[in-house]
Design a protein around this motif. Structure first.
Motif, short mmCIF file in Angstrom:
data_model
loop_
_atom_site.label_atom_id
_atom_site.label_comp_id
_atom_site.label_asym_id
_atom_site.label_seq_id
_atom_site.Cartn_x
_atom_site.Cartn_y
_atom_site.Cartn_z
N ASP A 1 -0.51 -4.88 3.16
CA ASP A 1 -0.93 -3.63 3.79
C ASP A 1 -0.18 -3.65 5.11
N ARG B 1 -8.67 -1.72 -0.86
CA ARG B 1 -7.89 -2.14 -2.00
C ARG B 1 -8.01 -3.65 -2.22
N GLU C 1 -5.94 -5.88 0.60
CA GLU C 1 -6.91 -5.83 1.70
C GLU C 1 -8.03 -6.86 1.45
N GLU D 1 0.83 -1.20 0.00
CA GLU D 1 0.00 0.00 0.00
C GLU D 1 0.88 1.26 0.00
N ASP E 1 -2.67 -1.61 8.84
CA ASP E 1 -4.07 -1.39 8.50
C ASP E 1 -4.77 -0.71 9.68
N GLY E 2 -5.55 0.30 9.36
CA GLY E 2 -6.27 1.03 10.41
C GLY E 2 -5.38 2.08 11.03
#
Ligand code: AHG
Ligand code: MN
Ligand code: MN
Length: 335
Positions: A117, A276, A280, A93, A120-121
């Motif tokens: 990723d 994505r 993801e 990412e 994430d978050g």
């Protein structure tokens, strides 16, 4: 046979024979992810103490602010994967385009592609809320020994050989599949070892949790709006409970354990949603299907989508089978 409380290292060795390809490379790849996860976990856990919260001052190719921990996790995962002679290409990412890895081995036999990723978050970092890492693994489609091309990365999700996530939560867990069910390992931070704590994880077929950013409600397609209203209506075990952390990994993890549906639909603001496809949605879809759940874009199976771009976004609906099918029913009704 896997046993509860066996270490991840033991589990990988014992289950190597059940992998589709048994050369041992995939085991070494999972091992390197295990190592990077521990390094990132150590940093995430100190987030309030050292100067690693906040933005790094850059934006990624998708125009999002990069957080310091986004950059840190990205570097650690890429470095760790590069250090072993297994992976020939990585996409992330946080990287504009894919990275081609020159093997130290002169025959350059590396076969695996990893998409990640790294964090994430990441909007949750500064406020001490769970974040995660997502990874997806393929075998390359171009000939071994040649530089990787975009075709190696634009494979359908159904071609994945492994996928998983790390959740840096109240405890740190690594959850993954190699196509033979989903297993979850919890890190004992005192000794730095992951133990099999959640063997054979499965989504309950039905659930009572729905997870969606309802702030976007007025922009959602009518089918999604109708489904959300259905979740809120009084009948049987409804109204359902709403739970939304804002970290896909954490929302997915909770729903897999308790039973629920996660939705990031398209909206009038973003015609393909936000998440994505390659790093993801596909890995989470592979995990969901391996755990008896379902992942869809509202109409079709996520893992059947033919990707056209590295950072492509798709609407993403995922979770307990009956709940996802109900949502699809609502989508079809207003098509
Ligand atoms: P990332 O931090 O890797 O960019 O991903 C964030 C994603 C996902 O984890 C989460 O479910 C979703 O964005 C939350 O988006 P909203 O804030 O729009 O609800
Ligand atoms: Mn993400
Ligand atoms: Mn991220």
């Amino acid at each position: 046979m896997s046993r509860k409380n066996q270490t991840l290292g033991e589990f990988i060795i014992e289950n190597q024979a059940s992998f589709k390809y048994t050369s041992g490379e995939l085991s070494r790849l999972i091992n390197s992810i295990r190592l990077a996860a521990k390094v990132v976990n150590h940093e995430v856990n100190k987030a309030g103490l050292v100067d690693i919260i906040g933005t790094a001052g850059d934006t990624n190719i998708q125009g999002e602010d990069q957080q310091k921990l986004d950059v840190y996790a990205n570097d650690k995962f890429i470095q760790t994967l590069k250090n072993r002679n297994i992976v020939c290409g990585i996409a992330s990412e946080e990287e504009d385009t894919f990275i081609s890895i020159n093997s130290r081995d002169e025959n350059n036999q590396n076969k695996y592609i990893v998409l990640i990723d790294p964090l994430d978050g990441s909007s949750n970092i500064d406020v001490n809320v769970s974040v995660g890492t997502i990874f997806s693994v393929y075998r390359r489609v171009t000939p071994v020994g040649t530089p990787v091309t975009i075709d190696d990365f634009l494979q359908k999700g159904s071609q994945q050989v492994a996928a998983g996530y790390v959740v840096y939560g109240t405890s740190t867990m690594l959850v993954y599949t190699t196509g033979d069910g989903v297993n979850g390992f919890t890190l004992n931070p005192a000794i730095g070892t992951f133990y099999l704590s959640h063997p054979r994880m499965e989504f309950p077929v039905d659930g009572t949790i729905y997870s969606v950013n309802e702030g976007n409600y007025i922009h959602f397609p009518q089918g999604v709006k109708n489904y959300i209203k259905y979740c809120q209506m009084e009948e049987g075990d409804r109204p359902y409970t709403s739970r939304y952390i804002g970290s896909l990994v954490s929302d997915f993890h909770r729903n897999m354990i308790k039973g629920g549906i996660y939705m990031y639909p398209k909206s009038s603001k973003s015609s393909n949603g936000k998440l994505r496809l390659l790093y993801e949605c596909n890995p989470m879809a592979f995990l969901a299907e391996q755990a008896n759940g379902k992942a869809s874009d509202g109409f079709n199976r996520i893992m059947d989508i033919d990707p056209t771009e590295l950072h492509q976004r798709v609407p993403f609906i995922c979770g307990s089978k009956n709940m996802v099918e109900k949502l699809e029913e609502f989508m079809r009704d207003v098509k």
